[in-house]
Design a protein around this motif. Structure first.
Motif, PDB file in Angstrom:
ATOM      1  N   HIS A 149      44.666  52.756  30.824  1.00 54.29           N
ATOM      2  CA  HIS A 149      44.127  51.457  31.211  1.00 54.29           C
ATOM      3  C   HIS A 149      45.204  50.370  31.135  1.00 54.29           C
ATOM      4  CE1 HIS A 149      40.201  53.272  31.271  1.00 54.29           C
ATOM      5  NE2 HIS A 149      40.449  53.785  30.081  1.00 54.29           N
ATOM      6  N   TYR A 150      46.111  50.517  30.185  1.00 56.62           N
ATOM      7  CA  TYR A 150      47.217  49.575  30.043  1.00 56.62           C
ATOM      8  C   TYR A 150      48.127  49.653  31.274  1.00 56.62           C
ATOM      9  CZ  TYR A 150      51.368  47.373  28.032  1.00 56.62           C
ATOM     10  OH  TYR A 150      52.443  46.565  27.799  1.00 56.62           O
ATOM     11  N   LYS A 151      48.436  50.869  31.688  1.00 57.92           N
ATOM     12  CA  LYS A 151      49.325  51.062  32.836  1.00 57.92           C
ATOM     13  C   LYS A 151      48.669  50.601  34.136  1.00 57.92           C
ATOM     14  CE  LYS A 151      51.760  54.862  30.692  1.00 57.92           C
ATOM     15  NZ  LYS A 151      51.995  56.314  30.667  1.00 57.92           N
ATOM     16  N   ASN A 152      47.357  50.642  34.219  1.00 59.07           N
ATOM     17  CA  ASN A 152      46.639  50.192  35.417  1.00 59.07           C
ATOM     18  C   ASN A 152      46.280  48.713  35.351  1.00 59.07           C
ATOM     19  OD1 ASN A 152      46.712  52.657  36.701  1.00 59.07           O
ATOM     20  ND2 ASN A 152      44.856  53.357  35.710  1.00 59.07           N
ATOM     21  N   LEU A 153      46.871  48.002  34.415  1.00 61.36           N
ATOM     22  CA  LEU A 153      46.728  46.549  34.246  1.00 61.36           C
ATOM     23  C   LEU A 153      45.303  46.108  33.913  1.00 61.36           C
ATOM     24  CD1 LEU A 153      49.090  45.327  37.119  1.00 61.36           C
ATOM     25  CD2 LEU A 153      49.626  45.679  34.705  1.00 61.36           C
ATOM     26  N   GLU A 154      44.442  47.029  33.498  1.00 61.08           N
ATOM     27  CA  GLU A 154      43.095  46.645  33.080  1.00 61.08           C
ATOM     28  C   GLU A 154      43.129  45.868  31.764  1.00 61.08           C
ATOM     29  OE1 GLU A 154      39.960  49.721  33.555  1.00 61.08           O
ATOM     30  OE2 GLU A 154      41.680  50.940  34.163  1.00 61.08           O
TER      31      GLU A 154
END
Length: 85
Positions: A51-56
């Motif tokens: 989720h961090y890598k997908n900017l969520e």
């Protein structure tokens, strides 16, 4: 944050996602043992990394408080950074 349906077991992580979504600051505390953080924190970070890598998790401040031998801090810091990059 929505759980990744195919890979998320029913272990309470959905509740953690909801809490993190509504928070502006997330604080994680862990002892340093065997040159790493606790397995619970380690698993949580691995699951949040997607989720961090997908900017969520954009605009969320994450704070890690590590308790233990300061000589092991650099190894743990590098390991955590590798998981999130």
């Amino acid at each position: 944050i929505q759980p990744v349906a195919e890979t998320e077991p029913a272990d309470g992580m959905t509740m953690i996602y909801e809490k993190i979504s509504s928070a502006s600051v997330v604080v994680m505390v862990s002892p340093i043992t065997d040159d790493t953080v606790s397995s619970l924190i380690q698993n949580c970070i691995k699951r949040l990394a997607f989720h961090y890598k997908n900017l969520e998790l954009k605009n969320k401040l994450f704070i890690a408080i590590l308790i233990g031998d300061s000589s092991k801090y650099q190894n743990v810091k590098a390991d955590l950074n590798n998981q999130l990059n």
